[in-house]
Design a protein around this motif. Structure first.
Motif, PDB file in Angstrom:
ATOM      1  N   PRO A 222       0.827  -1.211   0.000  1.00 12.18           N
ATOM      2  CA  PRO A 222       0.000   0.000   0.000  1.00 12.18           C
ATOM      3  C   PRO A 222       0.858   1.257   0.000  1.00 12.18           C
ATOM      4  N   GLN A 223       0.320   2.317  -0.570  1.00 13.80           N
ATOM      5  CA  GLN A 223       1.048   3.582  -0.653  1.00 13.80           C
ATOM      6  C   GLN A 223       0.663   4.464   0.531  1.00 13.80           C
ATOM      7  N   MET A 224       1.634   4.762   1.396  1.00 14.83           N
ATOM      8  CA  MET A 224       1.373   5.596   2.557  1.00 14.83           C
ATOM      9  C   MET A 224       1.674   7.051   2.223  1.00 14.83           C
ATOM     10  N   ALA A 225       0.818   7.951   2.700  1.00 15.09           N
ATOM     11  CA  ALA A 225       1.010   9.378   2.461  1.00 15.09           C
ATOM     12  C   ALA A 225       2.311   9.841   3.106  1.00 15.09           C
ATOM     13  N   ALA A 226       2.858  10.941   2.587  1.00 16.20           N
ATOM     14  CA  ALA A 226       4.137  11.444   3.077  1.00 16.20           C
ATOM     15  C   ALA A 226       4.085  11.781   4.562  1.00 16.20           C
ATOM     16  N   ASN A 227       2.918  12.232   5.048  1.00 13.30           N
ATOM     17  CA  ASN A 227       2.797  12.578   6.469  1.00 13.30           C
ATOM     18  C   ASN A 227       2.419  11.379   7.333  1.00 13.30           C
ATOM     19  N   GLY A 228       2.203  10.216   6.711  1.00 11.68           N
ATOM     20  CA  GLY A 228       1.889   9.006   7.455  1.00 11.68           C
ATOM     21  C   GLY A 228       0.488   8.947   8.014  1.00 11.68           C
ATOM     22  N   ARG A 229      -0.383   9.903   7.665  1.00 10.92           N
ATOM     23  CA  ARG A 229      -1.725   9.959   8.241  1.00 10.92           C
ATOM     24  C   ARG A 229      -2.744   9.132   7.473  1.00 10.92           C
ATOM     25  N   SER A 230      -2.373   8.603   6.325  1.00  8.56           N
ATOM     26  CA  SER A 230      -3.292   7.773   5.550  1.00  8.56           C
ATOM     27  C   SER A 230      -2.483   6.842   4.661  1.00  8.56           C
ATOM     28  N   THR A 232      -3.176   4.195   0.994  1.00 10.19           N
ATOM     29  CA  THR A 232      -4.095   3.787  -0.067  1.00 10.19           C
ATOM     30  C   THR A 232      -3.727   2.394  -0.545  1.00 10.19           C
ATOM     31  N   TYR A 233      -4.743   1.525  -0.622  1.00 12.81           N
ATOM     32  CA  TYR A 233      -4.521   0.159  -1.072  1.00 12.81           C
ATOM     33  C   TYR A 233      -5.672  -0.280  -1.962  1.00 12.81           C
ATOM     34  N   LEU A 234      -5.349  -0.706  -3.176  1.00 14.31           N
ATOM     35  CA  LEU A 234      -6.329  -1.163  -4.162  1.00 14.31           C
ATOM     36  C   LEU A 234      -7.449  -0.144  -4.349  1.00 14.31           C
ATOM     37  N   GLY A 235      -7.066   1.137  -4.400  1.00 14.83           N
ATOM     38  CA  GLY A 235      -8.013   2.201  -4.684  1.00 14.83           C
ATOM     39  C   GLY A 235      -8.779   2.731  -3.488  1.00 14.83           C
ATOM     40  N   THR A 236      -8.567   2.173  -2.297  1.00 11.83           N
ATOM     41  CA  THR A 236      -9.274   2.616  -1.092  1.00 11.83           C
ATOM     42  C   THR A 236      -8.318   3.341  -0.159  1.00 11.83           C
ATOM     43  N   GLN A 237      -8.742   4.494   0.354  1.00  7.93           N
ATOM     44  CA  GLN A 237      -7.924   5.236   1.314  1.00  7.93           C
ATOM     45  C   GLN A 237      -8.292   4.834   2.733  1.00  7.93           C
ATOM     46  N   TYR A 238      -7.283   4.543   3.523  1.00 11.13           N
ATOM     47  CA  TYR A 238      -7.443   4.188   4.928  1.00 11.13           C
ATOM     48  C   TYR A 238      -6.805   5.291   5.775  1.00 11.13           C
ATOM     49  N   ASP A 239      -7.499   5.710   6.836  1.00  6.47           N
ATOM     50  CA  ASP A 239      -6.993   6.775   7.699  1.00  6.47           C
ATOM     51  C   ASP A 239      -6.338   6.201   8.948  1.00  6.47           C
ATOM     52  N   LEU A 240      -5.274   6.861   9.388  1.00  4.22           N
ATOM     53  CA  LEU A 240      -4.508   6.390  10.541  1.00  4.22           C
ATOM     54  C   LEU A 240      -5.339   6.461  11.816  1.00  4.22           C
ATOM     55  N   LYS A 241      -5.330   5.360  12.582  1.00  2.29           N
ATOM     56  CA  LYS A 241      -5.985   5.336  13.885  1.00  2.29           C
ATOM     57  C   LYS A 241      -4.970   5.284  15.021  1.00  2.29           C
ATOM     58  N   TYR A 242      -3.940   4.441  14.870  1.00  3.08           N
ATOM     59  CA  TYR A 242      -2.967   4.277  15.940  1.00  3.08           C
ATOM     60  C   TYR A 242      -1.564   4.138  15.365  1.00  3.08           C
ATOM     61  N   SER A 243      -0.602   4.631  16.117  1.00  2.00           N
ATOM     62  CA  SER A 243       0.812   4.459  15.797  1.00  2.00           C
ATOM     63  C   SER A 243       1.516   4.083  17.096  1.00  2.00           C
ATOM     64  N   TYR A 244       2.243   2.952  17.111  1.00  2.00           N
ATOM     65  CA  TYR A 244       2.793   2.459  18.367  1.00  2.00           C
ATOM     66  C   TYR A 244       3.933   1.481  18.111  1.00  2.00           C
ATOM     67  N   GLU A 245       4.672   1.184  19.169  1.00  2.00           N
ATOM     68  CA  GLU A 245       5.733   0.185  19.133  1.00  2.00           C
ATOM     69  C   GLU A 245       5.178  -1.115  19.703  1.00  2.00           C
ATOM     70  N   ALA A 246       5.475  -2.243  19.049  1.00  2.00           N
ATOM     71  CA  ALA A 246       4.935  -3.537  19.469  1.00  2.00           C
ATOM     72  C   ALA A 246       6.063  -4.503  19.812  1.00  2.00           C
ATOM     73  N   GLU A 247       5.765  -5.420  20.740  1.00  2.10           N
ATOM     74  CA  GLU A 247       6.742  -6.431  21.141  1.00  2.10           C
ATOM     75  C   GLU A 247       6.032  -7.761  21.369  1.00  2.10           C
ATOM     76  N   THR A 248       6.604  -8.834  20.848  1.00  5.76           N
ATOM     77  CA  THR A 248       6.069 -10.175  21.059  1.00  5.76           C
ATOM     78  C   THR A 248       6.517 -10.678  22.429  1.00  5.76           C
ATOM     79  N   THR A 249       5.554 -11.080  23.263  1.00  6.17           N
ATOM     80  CA  THR A 249       5.883 -11.480  24.632  1.00  6.17           C
ATOM     81  C   THR A 249       5.718 -12.972  24.891  1.00  6.17           C
ATOM     82  N   TYR A 250       4.935 -13.671  24.054  1.00  4.80           N
ATOM     83  CA  TYR A 250       4.761 -15.112  24.262  1.00  4.80           C
ATOM     84  C   TYR A 250       4.253 -15.742  22.973  1.00  4.80           C
ATOM     85  N   VAL A 251       4.748 -16.948  22.653  1.00  2.00           N
ATOM     86  CA  VAL A 251       4.321 -17.639  21.438  1.00  2.00           C
ATOM     87  C   VAL A 251       4.099 -19.118  21.725  1.00  2.00           C
TER      88      VAL A 251
END
Length: 373
Positions: A222-230, A232-251
């Motif tokens: 998908p193509q992310m906007a320069a400001n990272g706020r949206s 676009t994938y397969l013609g549909t625009q998606y708006d940013l809801k969350y931005s965060y750091e993730a860590e796997t704690t158990y598998v």
């Protein structure tokens, strides 16, 4: 482009964009690979067991360009994902179940027998001591393991079979992850169930604070906007809801990528009225997942877990509405609320309180390994 010399592998940077014959591609993966085994008539192959550099480029419409630096000049291949049914292969089983005649070895940590059921497995956990075992060098190679403490019990047991979105799936893996937003010290957690179907490959059933969702790794970038706020994938625009750091704690279970406890990624979750989109970026790879929210009852019925209905209950999915401009009526309402608060606060002194913020969980599953073709 014809006549254009390829840059060295080290010059490719994750997330950057390049063009091939005028078509943009994103750098999705840079890393090393090695040939473990080969069979049949094949073109020239790199030396057995010798690491070589690999780079993957992905376009927005799902094309993948693989650059193999195990050859000189480097080998370049371009392809596109297809469903197994489109190949019209004969003699395949219709079941989602794992391969019955799996490989077996002894756990390097506790010595208990460990069975590998899927040919694509790169990591799995011991059923006795829950240690994470790497199969990077193959079952016959040196096995590396990492012990896990503080077990997390999946609500949906490994091996469970269910039908979601018209496809029969089997739960083959489970991971619990924690996230934190930049500049915040409040952590939130969610769980991901790795689902497998012989013809459809892998998908993720995600259990987060915002409810259940099902996502699939995307072949395209998908193509992310320069400001990272949206994005676009397969013609549909998606708006940013969350931005965060993730860590796997158990598998638990088997995984088609090299999973490790403590694995960290930078995540962005996007949403639109049509569905969900998630990006995860590690040091050497960017992966995207797309999917939809699911009602709790759908999950309960799919895996026949009526006895766990209350435990599986989450908020029902609702339509996502992106934030719009603030109207005059909203401004007046805010002004009135502020005025009332000022009056109340003027009568109070020395009071203290605490706030609560509920961060959203991940929409997408982690899908490392640089190979979703």
């Amino acid at each position: 482009d014809p006549g254009r010399e390829l840059p060295e592998a080290a010059r490719w940077s994750i997330g950057t964009t390049t063009a091939i014959n005028g078509k943009p591609y994103s750098v999705a993966y840079t890393g090393q690979a090695s040939l473990i085994s080969a069979q049949g008539e094949l073109p020239k192959l790199p030396p057995l067991g010798q690491p070589f550099d690999m780079v993957e480029l992905r376009s927005s419409d799902g094309e993948v360009v693989s650059i193999d630096y195990g050859h000189q000049p480097p080998g370049v291949e371009r392809g596109k994902a297809v469903l197994l049914d489109d190949l019209q292969l004969q003699g395949l089983k219709d079941e989602s179940a794992k391969i019955e005649s799996g490989r077996q070895f002894n756990c390097p940590h506790c010595g208990a027998p460990v069975h590998v059921q899927l040919a694509t497995t790169k990591s799995l956990t011991c059923g006795s001591c829950a240690s994470i075992i790497s199969l990077e060098s193959g079952v016959g190679g040196e096995l590396r393991s990492a012990e896990q403490d503080e077990p997390v019990r999946p609500i949906i047991p490994l091996g469970s079979k269910g039908q979601l979105q018209g496809v029969h799936w089997q739960v083959v893996g489970f991971q619990h992850r924690m996230g934190v937003e930049p500049g915040d010290d409040e952590h939130f957690g969610w769980s991901e169930y790795l689902l497998y179907n012989q013809k459809r490959g892998f998908a993720f059933l995600v259990d987060s604070e915002e409810g259940w969702s099902m996502v699939h790794p995307t072949t395209g970038a998908p193509q992310m906007a320069a400001n990272g706020r949206s994005a676009t994938y397969l013609g549909t625009q998606y708006d940013l809801k969350y931005s965060y750091e993730a860590e796997t704690t158990y598998v638990l279970g088997e995984f088609y990528w090299q999973v490790t406890r403590g694995q960290k990624t930078s995540n962005r979750d996007f949403a639109s009225a049509k569905g969900l989109l998630s990006m995860e970026q590690s040091a050497n790879e960017v992966t995207w997942s797309a999917g939809d929210k699911l009602a709790s009852d759908t999950v309960v019925k799919a895996f026949k877990l009526e006895d766990k209905k209350d435990v599986l209950q989450r908020d029902d999915p609702g339509p996502f509405v992106a934030a719009k401009g603030v109207g005059c009526g909203t401004i007046i309402l805010i002004a009135v609320v502020i005025l009332i608060l000022l009056i109340i606060l003027s009568d109070c002194s020395g009071s203290s309180g605490s706030g609560y913020r509920s961060s959203g969980g991940s929409f997408g599953g982690y899908s490392s390994g640089g190979s979703h073709k």
